[in-house]
Design a protein around this motif. Structure first.
Motif, short mmCIF file in Angstrom:
data_model
loop_
_atom_site.label_atom_id
_atom_site.label_comp_id
_atom_site.label_asym_id
_atom_site.label_seq_id
_atom_site.Cartn_x
_atom_site.Cartn_y
_atom_site.Cartn_z
N GLU A 18 0.82 -1.21 0.00
CA GLU A 18 0.00 0.00 0.00
C GLU A 18 0.85 1.26 0.00
O GLU A 18 0.49 2.26 -0.63
N ASP A 19 1.99 1.22 0.69
CA ASP A 19 2.86 2.39 0.72
C ASP A 19 3.40 2.73 -0.67
O ASP A 19 3.36 3.88 -1.10
N LEU A 20 3.86 1.73 -1.39
CA LEU A 20 4.41 1.96 -2.73
C LEU A 20 3.31 2.30 -3.73
O LEU A 20 3.51 3.10 -4.64
N THR A 21 2.14 1.68 -3.56
CA THR A 21 1.00 1.99 -4.43
C THR A 21 0.60 3.45 -4.26
O THR A 21 0.39 4.17 -5.24
N ARG A 22 0.52 3.91 -3.02
CA ARG A 22 0.15 5.30 -2.73
C ARG A 22 1.19 6.26 -3.33
O ARG A 22 0.83 7.24 -3.99
N GLU A 23 2.47 5.97 -3.14
CA GLU A 23 3.53 6.82 -3.70
C GLU A 23 3.43 6.90 -5.22
O GLU A 23 3.57 7.97 -5.80
N ARG A 24 3.19 5.76 -5.84
CA ARG A 24 3.10 5.71 -7.30
C ARG A 24 1.91 6.53 -7.79
O ARG A 24 2.03 7.31 -8.72
N ARG A 25 0.77 6.37 -7.15
CA ARG A 25 -0.42 7.12 -7.55
C ARG A 25 -0.22 8.62 -7.35
O ARG A 25 -0.63 9.43 -8.19
N GLU A 26 0.39 9.02 -6.24
CA GLU A 26 0.65 10.44 -5.99
C GLU A 26 1.59 11.02 -7.04
O GLU A 26 1.41 12.15 -7.50
N ARG A 27 2.59 10.24 -7.43
CA ARG A 27 3.54 10.68 -8.45
C ARG A 27 2.83 10.87 -9.79
O ARG A 27 3.04 11.86 -10.49
N LYS A 70 2.22 14.37 -11.97
CA LYS A 70 2.59 14.53 -13.38
C LYS A 70 1.41 15.00 -14.20
O LYS A 70 1.55 15.86 -15.08
N GLN A 71 0.22 14.45 -13.93
CA GLN A 71 -0.97 14.87 -14.67
C GLN A 71 -1.29 16.34 -14.41
O GLN A 71 -1.61 17.08 -15.33
N LYS A 72 -1.19 16.77 -13.16
CA LYS A 72 -1.46 18.16 -12.83
C LYS A 72 -0.49 19.09 -13.54
O LYS A 72 -0.90 20.13 -14.07
N LEU A 106 1.15 18.49 -16.32
CA LEU A 106 0.87 18.42 -17.75
C LEU A 106 -0.32 19.30 -18.10
O LEU A 106 -0.26 20.11 -19.03
N PHE A 107 -1.42 19.18 -17.35
CA PHE A 107 -2.61 19.96 -17.67
C PHE A 107 -2.40 21.44 -17.37
O PHE A 107 -2.94 22.29 -18.06
N LYS A 108 -1.62 21.76 -16.36
CA LYS A 108 -1.31 23.16 -16.07
C LYS A 108 -0.53 23.75 -17.23
O LYS A 108 -0.81 24.84 -17.70
N HIS A 109 0.45 22.99 -17.72
CA HIS A 109 1.28 23.44 -18.84
C HIS A 109 0.41 23.65 -20.07
O HIS A 109 0.55 24.64 -20.78
N ARG A 110 -0.50 22.73 -20.34
CA ARG A 110 -1.37 22.86 -21.51
C ARG A 110 -2.29 24.07 -21.39
O ARG A 110 -2.54 24.74 -22.37
N SER A 111 -2.82 24.32 -20.20
CA SER A 111 -3.74 25.46 -20.04
C SER A 111 -2.97 26.78 -20.19
O SER A 111 -3.56 27.78 -20.60
N GLU A 112 -1.70 26.80 -19.90
CA GLU A 112 -0.91 28.02 -20.07
C GLU A 112 -0.62 28.30 -21.53
O GLU A 112 -0.37 29.44 -21.92
#
Length: 78
Positions: free
Chosen positions: A53-62, A66-68, A70-76
């Motif tokens: 669960e610790d590694l799964t949580r870290e992976r999902r947060e990472r 990255k998605q945030k 990417l989308f911030k860059h695209r909106s700019e």
């Protein structure tokens, strides 16, 4: 620590587990811990697989970070 895998997807009665840079293996769903989902990180032990669960949580947060970015860059750009 045992070898680590990530659940890539489910195909019928099998789960496709990705090894870190070493391809993948197909494992019957019945050999996985109850409640596993795509994206979960599993550790192989002598008695089977354990959800890390610790590694799964870290992976999902990472990935979310990255998605945030990417989308911030695209909106700019627009």
């Amino acid at each position: 620590m045992g070898k680590l895998y990530t659940i890539d997807r489910f195909e019928g009665e099998f789960a496709v587990l990705e090894e870190d840079g070493d391809g993948h293996i197909d494992v019957p769903k019945g050999q996985l811990p109850e409640g596993t989902h795509e994206g979960d990180v599993l550790e192989q032990s002598e008695t089977g697989f354990i959800i890390r669960e610790d590694l799964t949580r870290e992976r999902r947060e990472r990935i979310i970070g990255k998605q945030k970015r990417l989308f911030k860059h695209r909106s700019e750009e627009t």
